[in-house]
Design an enzyme around this catalytic site. Structure first.
Site, short mmCIF file in Angstrom:
data_model
loop_
_atom_site.label_atom_id
_atom_site.label_comp_id
_atom_site.label_asym_id
_atom_site.label_seq_id
_atom_site.Cartn_x
_atom_site.Cartn_y
_atom_site.Cartn_z
N CYS A 1 0.84 -1.20 0.00
CA CYS A 1 0.00 0.00 0.00
C CYS A 1 0.88 1.26 0.00
O CYS A 1 1.84 1.34 0.76
CB CYS A 1 -0.91 0.00 1.22
SG CYS A 1 -2.04 1.41 1.23
N CYS B 1 0.40 4.69 6.96
CA CYS B 1 -0.23 4.52 8.27
C CYS B 1 0.71 3.71 9.18
O CYS B 1 1.00 2.55 8.89
CB CYS B 1 -1.58 3.82 8.12
SG CYS B 1 -2.57 4.48 6.76
N CYS C 1 0.11 0.04 10.29
CA CYS C 1 -0.39 -0.94 9.33
C CYS C 1 0.68 -1.87 8.74
O CYS C 1 1.65 -1.41 8.14
CB CYS C 1 -1.13 -0.24 8.21
SG CYS C 1 -1.92 -1.43 7.10
N CYS D 1 -17.13 -8.34 4.93
CA CYS D 1 -16.39 -7.08 4.76
C CYS D 1 -15.10 -7.33 3.99
O CYS D 1 -14.28 -8.15 4.42
CB CYS D 1 -16.01 -6.49 6.11
SG CYS D 1 -17.39 -6.27 7.22
N CYS E 1 -19.89 -5.10 2.91
CA CYS E 1 -19.14 -3.94 3.37
C CYS E 1 -17.80 -3.95 2.64
O CYS E 1 -17.24 -5.02 2.40
CB CYS E 1 -18.91 -4.02 4.88
SG CYS E 1 -17.88 -2.68 5.51
N CYS F 1 -19.38 2.91 8.16
CA CYS F 1 -18.69 2.24 9.25
C CYS F 1 -17.42 3.05 9.48
O CYS F 1 -16.56 3.11 8.60
CB CYS F 1 -18.36 0.79 8.83
SG CYS F 1 -17.32 -0.07 10.03
N ARG G 1 -18.53 -1.67 17.37
CA ARG G 1 -17.86 -2.93 17.05
C ARG G 1 -16.57 -3.11 17.84
O ARG G 1 -15.67 -2.27 17.79
CB ARG G 1 -17.54 -2.97 15.55
CG ARG G 1 -16.84 -4.25 15.10
CD ARG G 1 -16.60 -4.22 13.61
NE ARG G 1 -17.85 -4.15 12.87
CZ ARG G 1 -18.52 -5.19 12.43
NH1 ARG G 1 -18.04 -6.39 12.61
NH2 ARG G 1 -19.65 -5.03 11.78
#
Ligand code: SAM
Ligand code: DTB
Ligand code: SF4
Length: 350
Positions: free
Chosen positions: A53, A57, A60, A97, A128, A188, A260
């Protein structure tokens, strides 16, 4: 009860600092007023494009900026995705998801994405996706394809955000959330606890979420999964009671949303998870893998649900259960409204 969108960080700090039992009690009352009790919704996650990616972040394992053990994988074939959805449904999941390690989806990906949405919905599952930032047009295309929810987290407070991510701004995230909302999909959105943020940042995250024009339908609260090779691999552990308090505050501030209990359950014991449910958490990720990191096994979760008398299928609450819950509310009202001196303490001098 009034649903508010005007919280201040100071107020949320005060809420978080209430005596633990008072906070949990209030959260459970709010929970019972808005949701069937003893019910936890379960969703299964699948990474449809893993690693490499371009975003940075710091939490991550999929960021190309860090060297982790995650093996990058190309976009998963449609058949494999649909097969995984079928297994999730058979295991009792109600929502599927799908996540992609992208900054944003490209135009060339849209036909694939739409095919997947149609295929998963056909199996009777809610859908999702979390694919990074969206333009207004992309959000509309996903909504038109029938996508139920889009996950896009604010992650932390606006003040702390720059310490965690530099490749997209807080405003970018807010813009994506408003595109999702305008397109008519459910949102979400939540965040991560345990990245070195302070108490104001935690309160700030909840404040941002609760002050959105419409509350997200689903609010994932993740406890950081510390992954070797990421800049946060040695972050300090979160105090479990502080985490439970955040769940309770989220429940009180966003009464009608699903809260959640998300990443990090591998590092929570059963008792901590039970207190999170008591505090108002009413959904989890289900299945032994999140996107790239481990999650409790389905068997372990079913055993925990059994021990707690929690059900996870769409079962309407029986009329006698609702009555029972109302009765409890009346008892509670009675206890809460008693003057202090009459409280439940035994006065030895009498
Ligand atoms: N790439 C997309 C994006 O970020 O917009 C979607 C996938 S991303 C993995 C989804 C969310 O997972 C992140 O926003 C973050 O809140 C959460 N997450 C990622 N790594 C995590 C970790 N190590 N611990 C806890 N939560 C994590
Ligand atoms: C969310 O808030 N948590 C999920 C989901 N939304 C996509 C992701 C958690 C990821 C944990 C790290 C991993 O497994 O890679
Ligand atoms: Fe990429 Fe999403 Fe991971 Fe950030 S959280 S590095 S955007 S996959």
């Amino acid at each position: 009860m009034e649903v508010r969108h005007n919280w201040t960080v100071k107020e949320v700090r005060e809420l978080l600092e209430k005596p633990f039992m008072d906070l949990l009690f209030e959260a459970q009352l709010v929970h019972r007023e808005h949701h069937p009790h003893n019910y936890v919704q379960v969703s299964t996650l699948l990474s449809i494009k893993t690693g490499a990616c371009p975003e940075d972040c710091k939490y991550c394992p999929q960021s190309a900026h860090y060297s982790t053990d995650v093996e990058k994988e190309r976009l998963m074939e449609v058949e494999r995705v649909l097969d995984a959805a079928k297994k999730a449904k058979a295991a009792g999941s109600t929502r599927f998801c799908m996540g992609a390690a992208w900054k944003n989806p490209k135009e060339r990906d849209m036909p694939y994405i739409k095919q997947i949405i149609a295929g998963v919905k056909e199996q009777g599952l809610e859908t999702c996706m979390t694919l990074g930032m969206l333009t207004a047009q992309q959000a509309q295309e996903l909504a038109d394809a029938g996508l139920d929810y889009y996950n896009h987290n604010l992650d932390t407070s606006p003040e702390f955000y720059g310490k965690i991510i530099t490749t997209r701004t807080y405003q970018d995230r807010l813009d994506t959330l408003s595109h999702i909302r305008d397109a008519g999909m459910k949102i979400c959105s939540g965040g991560i606890i345990g990245m070195g943020e302070n108490a104001n940042d935690r309160a700030g995250l909840l404040t941002e979420l609760a002050n959105l024009p419409v509350h997200p339908e689903s609010v994932p609260i993740n406890m950081l999964v510390k992954v070797k090779g990421t800049p946060l691999e040695n972050a300090e552990d979160v105090e479990p009671f502080d985490f439970i308090r955040l769940i309770a505050a989220a429940r009180i501030m966003m009464p009608a949303s699903a809260v959640r209990l998300s990443a990090g359950r591998e590092n929570m014991n059963e008792q901590m998870q039970a207190l999170c449910f008591m505090a108002g958490a009413n959904s989890i990720f289900y299945g032994c893998k999140l996107l790239t990191t481990p999650n409790p096994s389905e068997d372990a979760d079913m055993l925990l649900f059994d021990k707690l008398g929690i059900n996870h299928q769409h079962v309407a609450q029986k009329p006698d259960e609702i009555e029972e819950s109302k009765l409890l509310d009346r008892v509670v009202e009675n206890v809460v409204s008693r003057p202090q001196k009459d409280d439940l303490f035994y006065d030895a001098s009498l």
